[in-house]
Enzyme design. Sequence first.
Site, PDB file in Angstrom:
ATOM      1  N   HIS A  57       0.837  -1.204   0.000  1.00  0.00           N
ATOM      2  CA  HIS A  57       0.000   0.000   0.000  1.00  0.00           C
ATOM      3  C   HIS A  57       0.873   1.256   0.000  1.00  0.00           C
ATOM      4  O   HIS A  57       0.704   2.159  -0.824  1.00  0.00           O
ATOM      5  CB  HIS A  57      -0.908  -0.030   1.235  1.00  0.00           C
ATOM      6  CG  HIS A  57      -1.757   1.186   1.417  1.00  0.00           C
ATOM      7  ND1 HIS A  57      -3.135   1.152   1.318  1.00  0.00           N
ATOM      8  CD2 HIS A  57      -1.448   2.473   1.712  1.00  0.00           C
ATOM      9  CE1 HIS A  57      -3.621   2.364   1.532  1.00  0.00           C
ATOM     10  NE2 HIS A  57      -2.611   3.189   1.787  1.00  0.00           N
ATOM     11  N   GLU A  58       1.842   1.290   0.923  1.00  0.00           N
ATOM     12  CA  GLU A  58       2.709   2.459   1.024  1.00  0.00           C
ATOM     13  C   GLU A  58       3.646   2.553  -0.179  1.00  0.00           C
ATOM     14  O   GLU A  58       3.953   3.656  -0.659  1.00  0.00           O
ATOM     15  CB  GLU A  58       3.526   2.398   2.328  1.00  0.00           C
ATOM     16  CG  GLU A  58       2.681   2.307   3.597  1.00  0.00           C
ATOM     17  CD  GLU A  58       1.742   3.491   3.782  1.00  0.00           C
ATOM     18  OE1 GLU A  58       1.915   4.520   3.101  1.00  0.00           O
ATOM     19  OE2 GLU A  58       0.819   3.382   4.599  1.00  0.00           O
ATOM     20  N   HIS A  61       1.855   4.244  -3.064  1.00  0.00           N
ATOM     21  CA  HIS A  61       1.872   5.703  -2.931  1.00  0.00           C
ATOM     22  C   HIS A  61       3.204   6.274  -3.411  1.00  0.00           C
ATOM     23  O   HIS A  61       3.253   7.225  -4.197  1.00  0.00           O
ATOM     24  CB  HIS A  61       1.674   6.101  -1.461  1.00  0.00           C
ATOM     25  CG  HIS A  61       0.271   6.002  -0.965  1.00  0.00           C
ATOM     26  ND1 HIS A  61      -0.801   6.559  -1.623  1.00  0.00           N
ATOM     27  CD2 HIS A  61      -0.237   5.439   0.171  1.00  0.00           C
ATOM     28  CE1 HIS A  61      -1.909   6.334  -0.930  1.00  0.00           C
ATOM     29  NE2 HIS A  61      -1.589   5.649   0.163  1.00  0.00           N
TER      30      HIS A  61
END
Length: 266
Positions: A57-58, A61
Site C-alpha cells: 500500500h505504502e 503511494h
Amino acid sequence: MVHQNGRSERRISSVFLGIVAVMAVTGWAVWTGYAASPGLAVFLFVTSAWVVSLCLHEYAHARTALHGGDITVGAKGYLTLNPLKYTHALLSIVLPVVFVILGGLGLPGGAVYIERDRIRGRWRHSLVSAAGPLTNVAFAAVCTAPFWLDALDGVPVTFRFALAFLALLQVSAAILNFLPVPGLDGYGVIEPWLSHRARRELAPLAPFALIGVFALLWIPQVNQVFFDVVQAVLRTLGVSDLETYCGHDLYRFWLEQDGFCSVPTD
C-alpha cells in the site's frame, strides 16, 4: 555512483523479504495442516500477509509519486518496501495490526511523506492518493479469486477460511481509505479539485476527522452498518458470511473456538 545509489534505493529490503517468508511458510502450514495449532498458523499467516499488504500500500503511494515528479521518495527508503522506513511505523504497521487483533478491522495505514510541491497536475495528485487503497482492492481480488472463479475444489477448508478473513481486512481497508474524510486517501483524491480556501479550512481537521471515523466505528450500530457493507461486497465476490466468520474465529486462536468452525481432521 549515482546509478549504484539508485539501484540501492529500489532494492527490496531483507525485512520485507523476511515478512514474505513468514507468510509463505505459515501459508504452507495452513494449507497442509502441518501446524499443531491451526488457529496459530492462521494467525501468523493472516497477520504476515496483512503486513505485506500494508507495505505494498505504502509502496504504491511512493512509486506513483516518483513517476509524478517526487524524486525524493527513493532516498527516503520508500521504494525498498521496508516498513521500518516509514515516517510513522506506529501508524502504518503497529496500529493496523493491533486493530486486526482486537477487532478484525482493516485499519488504513498511511505514513509515507510525499513532497507534493514536486508533483504537477491535479490528476497526478489524485492518483498518488488513490494508488494505496487500489492496492488493497487488488489484494482483495487475489484473495477472493478462488471464490469468484469457483475454483475451491482441493482448497483446504482452513486455508479457505483464512483467505476469506484476509479478504475482509482488505475490503474494509479499501472502503475506509476511500472515505472522503480529511486524513484518509479518499480525501487526498478529491483535495486537488477543491478550492484553495476549502483546502486551507479543512487541513487542520485531518487528525480529528480521522479519530472521529474510528470512534464512530466503535459504536455498535455504526460498526454493524459498516461490516454489513463489507460483507455485501464479499458476497458479490463469492465469499460467504460463514467463511469470513470462521476465518476470524480461527484467527483468534487464544479464544475458545466456535463449534460451527471446527476444522475437519484426518
